[in-house]
Write a protein that holds these residues in place. Structure first.
Motif, PDB file in Angstrom:
ATOM      1  N   ALA A  70       1.944 -14.739  23.672  1.00  0.00           N
ATOM      2  CA  ALA A  70       2.718 -13.720  22.908  1.00  0.00           C
ATOM      3  C   ALA A  70       3.042 -13.968  21.361  1.00  0.00           C
ATOM      4  O   ALA A  70       2.847 -13.006  20.266  1.00  0.00           O
ATOM      5  CB  ALA A  70       3.814 -13.227  23.661  1.00  0.00           C
ATOM      6  N   ASP A  73      -0.089 -13.488  19.556  1.00  0.00           N
ATOM      7  CA  ASP A  73      -0.519 -12.082  18.888  1.00  0.00           C
ATOM      8  C   ASP A  73       0.269 -11.770  17.940  1.00  0.00           C
ATOM      9  O   ASP A  73      -0.108 -10.894  17.010  1.00  0.00           O
ATOM     10  CB  ASP A  73      -0.302 -11.323  20.248  1.00  0.00           C
ATOM     11  CG  ASP A  73      -1.445 -11.744  21.528  1.00  0.00           C
ATOM     12  OD1 ASP A  73      -2.262 -12.186  21.011  1.00  0.00           O
ATOM     13  OD2 ASP A  73      -1.139 -11.557  22.522  1.00  0.00           O
ATOM     14  N   GLU A  74       1.730 -12.085  17.956  1.00  0.00           N
ATOM     15  CA  GLU A  74       2.529 -11.574  16.911  1.00  0.00           C
ATOM     16  C   GLU A  74       1.968 -12.134  15.647  1.00  0.00           C
ATOM     17  O   GLU A  74       2.326 -11.293  14.656  1.00  0.00           O
ATOM     18  CB  GLU A  74       3.932 -11.857  17.242  1.00  0.00           C
ATOM     19  CG  GLU A  74       4.491 -10.941  18.448  1.00  0.00           C
ATOM     20  CD  GLU A  74       4.643  -9.636  18.385  1.00  0.00           C
ATOM     21  OE1 GLU A  74       4.811  -8.987  17.124  1.00  0.00           O
ATOM     22  OE2 GLU A  74       4.551  -8.706  19.312  1.00  0.00           O
ATOM     23  N   ARG A  89      10.923 -10.319  19.037  1.00  0.00           N
ATOM     24  CA  ARG A  89      10.104  -9.192  19.274  1.00  0.00           C
ATOM     25  C   ARG A  89       9.910  -8.912  20.618  1.00  0.00           C
ATOM     26  O   ARG A  89       9.740  -9.813  21.632  1.00  0.00           O
ATOM     27  CB  ARG A  89       8.705  -9.514  18.672  1.00  0.00           C
ATOM     28  CG  ARG A  89       8.671 -10.147  17.261  1.00  0.00           C
ATOM     29  CD  ARG A  89       8.767  -8.790  16.343  1.00  0.00           C
ATOM     30  NE  ARG A  89       7.791  -7.802  16.460  1.00  0.00           N
ATOM     31  CZ  ARG A  89       7.708  -6.619  15.802  1.00  0.00           C
ATOM     32  NH1 ARG A  89       8.554  -6.402  15.223  1.00  0.00           N
ATOM     33  NH2 ARG A  89       6.672  -5.850  16.116  1.00  0.00           N
ATOM     34  N   GLU A  91       7.635  -8.260  22.937  1.00  0.00           N
ATOM     35  CA  GLU A  91       6.677  -8.839  23.559  1.00  0.00           C
ATOM     36  C   GLU A  91       7.004 -10.340  23.956  1.00  0.00           C
ATOM     37  O   GLU A  91       6.651 -10.958  25.141  1.00  0.00           O
ATOM     38  CB  GLU A  91       5.326  -8.696  22.949  1.00  0.00           C
ATOM     39  CG  GLU A  91       4.689  -7.353  23.164  1.00  0.00           C
ATOM     40  CD  GLU A  91       5.282  -6.638  21.615  1.00  0.00           C
ATOM     41  OE1 GLU A  91       6.084  -7.211  21.019  1.00  0.00           O
ATOM     42  OE2 GLU A  91       4.789  -5.379  21.550  1.00  0.00           O
ATOM     43  N   VAL A  92       7.729 -11.079  23.160  1.00  0.00           N
ATOM     44  CA  VAL A  92       7.952 -12.330  23.353  1.00  0.00           C
ATOM     45  C   VAL A  92       9.219 -12.375  23.994  1.00  0.00           C
ATOM     46  O   VAL A  92       9.517 -13.243  24.975  1.00  0.00           O
ATOM     47  CB  VAL A  92       8.107 -12.816  21.703  1.00  0.00           C
ATOM     48  CG1 VAL A  92       8.579 -14.392  21.850  1.00  0.00           C
ATOM     49  CG2 VAL A  92       6.756 -12.928  21.028  1.00  0.00           C
TER      50      VAL A  92
END
Length: 307
Positions: A70, A73-74, A89, A91-92
């Motif tokens: 994750a 990706d960020e 974030r 998603e994290v």
């Protein structure tokens, strides 16, 4: 009288011979069987302990891999890997929250664990480490991104609750981090491992683990110990792994139940048959000894009457 004296000496010699023939082999066999059983249960207990630790290491490694993916990706979306806000974030953060439900003390550190990854396969490493003079279960990840490689360290310190979650067949469990020492301390204990002197460091002892009462008189307490190599998070001037001494206790009956689970009700029957065979063998040996002594006594008495 001289003949009686000779017969008396002969009788004593025969008794000694019977003892050497009947008693000594039994004592040796029982001693060998006891040592072999102790070594077997010690090895099986250490195996259960290591399996339990490896299972939890794999769980942390799974969490670390998901969180690192994750973060990767960020980072590829333009967020700097050095910006700590990346951990907040959505998603994290959701992955960190999920990991904290299983590991309340888990921590996620950015740009940490380079040495651990280098000691692994270059992409990831998971295992027991020494971090801030504590024993940790950790996973280090190396992810290539557009902004360069991102290192993520996910781990949690080993606490009593962690040891309480290990295999139920084990009794109390203790982990002790050993620290190198230049000289033997005047007070306290020290251990020498591979020509290096160590003194006790951090100690973690399980709280809720209790040893079950013995099932029978043969169900003695078996104490064992094993060592685990823990990599230093920051090797500094000592790149060699830090040894961790793990001690445990168990009951053979608890281990037998686990080992014989696959054969069902046949398992206890096999154990009982083995014990019965041992008792019969011991009774035959003792019977042979008593018979020999009785016959020798009768011969001696008869010789005295003959004279």
């Amino acid at each position: 009288m001289f003949r009686n004296y000779l017969l008396w000496r002969l009788r004593n010699r025969l008794i000694v011979a019977y003892i050497l023939i009947a008693v000594v082999p039994v004592v040796l066999l029982l001693s060998m069987a006891g040592l072999a059983a102790y070594g077997l249960y010690l090895e099986l207990g250490a195996h259960l302990l290591h399996d339990g630790l490896q299972e939890r290491i794999s769980m942390v490694a799974g969490d670390g891999e998901a969180i690192a993916s994750a973060i990767e990706d960020e980072t590829n979306r333009g967020i700097s890997p050095h910006d700590e806000t990346i951990l907040s974030r959505p998603e994290v953060a959701v992955l960190i929250a999920a990991a904290q439900r299983e590991w309340p003390d888990i921590r996620v550190l950015l740009n940490r664990g380079q040495h651990l990854v280098g000691a692994g396969n270059g992409r990831e490493y998971s295992g027991i480490i020494e971090f801030e003079h504590q024993i940790w279960v950790a996973s280090a990840q190396n992810r290539p991104t557009r902004a360069g490689n991102v290192f993520v360290l996910v781990g949690a310190p080993v606490k009593p609750e962690f040891l309480d979650s290990l295999s139920s067949e084990l009794g109390p469990v203790q982990m002790m981090l050993l620290q190198p020492s230049a000289a033997k301390p005047r007070t306290g204990i020290s251990l020498e491992i591979q020509n290096r002197l160590y003194v006790p460091g951090q100690e973690v002892l399980s709280h809720r683990r209790m040893l079950a009462p013995p099932a029978n008189w043969l169900d003695v307490r078996v104490n064992g110990a094993s060592t685990i190599a823990a990599l230093h998070h920051d090797p500094g001037s000592d790149p060699s792994p830090a040894p961790v001494l793990v001690s445990f206790a168990l009951r053979p009956s608890a281990l037998n139940r686990r080992l014989l689970t696959s054969v069902g009700a046949v398992g206890p029957l096999l154990v009982n048959l083995l014990l019965l065979a041992g008792i019969i063998f011991l009774a035959l040996e003792l019977g042979a000894l008593v018979t020999g002594i009785v016959l020798t006594s009768h011969d001696h008495a008869g010789g005295r009457r003959f004279v």
